[in-house]
Design a protein around this motif. Structure first.
Motif, PDB file in Angstrom:
ATOM      1  N   ALA A 124      -8.685 -12.675   6.625  1.00 55.46           N
ATOM      2  CA  ALA A 124      -7.386 -12.449   6.993  1.00 55.46           C
ATOM      3  C   ALA A 124      -6.327 -12.692   6.376  1.00 55.46           C
ATOM      4  O   ALA A 124      -6.175 -13.461   5.686  1.00 55.46           O
ATOM      5  N   ALA A 125      -5.449 -11.950   6.454  1.00 50.65           N
ATOM      6  CA  ALA A 125      -4.278 -12.100   5.461  1.00 50.65           C
ATOM      7  C   ALA A 125      -3.347 -11.145   6.008  1.00 50.65           C
ATOM      8  O   ALA A 125      -3.258 -10.315   6.873  1.00 50.65           O
ATOM      9  N   ASP A 126      -2.029 -11.454   5.425  1.00 48.92           N
ATOM     10  CA  ASP A 126      -0.997 -11.148   6.386  1.00 48.92           C
ATOM     11  C   ASP A 126      -0.683  -9.425   5.234  1.00 48.92           C
ATOM     12  O   ASP A 126      -0.115  -9.943   4.044  1.00 48.92           O
ATOM     13  N   THR A 127      -0.415  -8.551   5.628  1.00 48.30           N
ATOM     14  CA  THR A 127      -0.823  -6.961   4.349  1.00 48.30           C
ATOM     15  C   THR A 127       0.632  -6.649   4.642  1.00 48.30           C
ATOM     16  O   THR A 127       0.707  -5.574   4.183  1.00 48.30           O
ATOM     17  N   ALA A 128       1.225  -6.856   5.473  1.00 44.06           N
ATOM     18  CA  ALA A 128       3.295  -6.288   5.435  1.00 44.06           C
ATOM     19  C   ALA A 128       3.565  -5.713   4.031  1.00 44.06           C
ATOM     20  O   ALA A 128       4.564  -4.693   4.039  1.00 44.06           O
ATOM     21  N   GLN A 129       3.916  -6.862   3.345  1.00 44.65           N
ATOM     22  CA  GLN A 129       4.264  -7.025   1.906  1.00 44.65           C
ATOM     23  C   GLN A 129       3.838  -5.743   1.560  1.00 44.65           C
ATOM     24  O   GLN A 129       4.605  -4.732   0.738  1.00 44.65           O
ATOM     25  N   ALA A 130       2.527  -5.740   0.913  1.00 47.84           N
ATOM     26  CA  ALA A 130       2.046  -4.909   0.063  1.00 47.84           C
ATOM     27  C   ALA A 130       1.886  -3.297   1.778  1.00 47.84           C
ATOM     28  O   ALA A 130       2.236  -2.261   0.539  1.00 47.84           O
ATOM     29  N   ALA A 131       1.773  -3.247   2.324  1.00 43.68           N
ATOM     30  CA  ALA A 131       2.198  -2.551   3.414  1.00 43.68           C
ATOM     31  C   ALA A 131       3.589  -1.213   2.708  1.00 43.68           C
ATOM     32  O   ALA A 131       3.731  -0.489   2.638  1.00 43.68           O
ATOM     33  N   ALA A 132       4.396  -2.039   3.043  1.00 46.01           N
ATOM     34  CA  ALA A 132       5.721  -2.155   3.057  1.00 46.01           C
ATOM     35  C   ALA A 132       6.605  -1.416   1.627  1.00 46.01           C
ATOM     36  O   ALA A 132       6.860  -0.622   1.193  1.00 46.01           O
ATOM     37  N   THR A 133       6.127  -1.922   0.756  1.00 46.49           N
ATOM     38  CA  THR A 133       6.069  -1.448  -0.986  1.00 46.49           C
ATOM     39  C   THR A 133       5.157  -0.758  -1.929  1.00 46.49           C
ATOM     40  O   THR A 133       5.136  -0.063  -2.728  1.00 46.49           O
ATOM     41  N   ASP A 134       3.852  -0.400  -1.043  1.00 44.74           N
ATOM     42  CA  ASP A 134       2.456   0.123  -1.561  1.00 44.74           C
ATOM     43  C   ASP A 134       2.402  -0.396  -2.965  1.00 44.74           C
ATOM     44  O   ASP A 134       1.947   0.739  -3.537  1.00 44.74           O
ATOM     45  N   ASP A 135       2.292  -2.216  -2.845  1.00 42.26           N
ATOM     46  CA  ASP A 135       2.242  -1.886  -4.075  1.00 42.26           C
ATOM     47  C   ASP A 135       0.896  -3.606  -4.325  1.00 42.26           C
ATOM     48  O   ASP A 135       1.100  -4.462  -3.102  1.00 42.26           O
ATOM     49  N   LEU A 136      -0.120  -3.489  -4.689  1.00 45.77           N
ATOM     50  CA  LEU A 136      -1.416  -3.935  -5.032  1.00 45.77           C
ATOM     51  C   LEU A 136      -1.085  -5.128  -4.959  1.00 45.77           C
ATOM     52  O   LEU A 136      -1.935  -6.196  -4.503  1.00 45.77           O
ATOM     53  N   LYS A 137      -0.088  -5.721  -5.575  1.00 43.76           N
ATOM     54  CA  LYS A 137       0.181  -7.074  -5.797  1.00 43.76           C
ATOM     55  C   LYS A 137       0.268  -8.258  -4.319  1.00 43.76           C
ATOM     56  O   LYS A 137      -0.118  -9.058  -4.976  1.00 43.76           O
TER      57      LYS A 137
END
Length: 121
Positions: free
Chosen positions: A37-50
């Protein structure tokens, strides 16, 4: 905060876990499933693996644990794997299943497994 689920299923690794000498000597394959369980919203918004969990790195980490120091119980192994998942600060909760399909059981069976769930406290 959004909570998304990252899963890695069917990671097969040879390990030497078990209470019997023959399990420690020759080892056997263990199959690992994890759901994080993790918040992946920032990854989705930026398309950035970090901003998300790198599942390639995760698979390597889990494989190293399974192939590493032997333990008697798959419960102990599952807990070590869950703690490794939670070491990534982006992971809020980890659900880990360890399958031991070649467990030393006299009866015919298809699988033995333990599933644990651990959360960041």
């Amino acid at each position: 905060m959004d909570t998304d689920l990252i899963t890695l299923s069917g990671l097969r690794v040879h390990g030497r876990h078990g209470v019997f000498d023959h399990e420690r000597e020759s080892g056997q394959d263990f199959i690992i499933d994890v759901a994080l369980a993790a918040d992946t919203a920032q990854a989705a918004a930026t398309d950035d693996l970090k901003y998300t969990v790198d599942y390639g790195t995760l698979a390597d980490t889990l494989a190293d644990i399974v192939a590493g120091e032997p333990v008697n119980l798959i419960e102990t192994l599952a807990d070590r794997l869950a703690q490794a998942c939670l070491a990534d600060s982006r992971v809020h909760r980890a659900k880990v299943t360890v399958h031991k399909p070649q467990a030393p059981i006299a009866q015919q069976f298809s699988d033995v497994s333990i599933t644990i769930e651990r959360s960041r406290t």
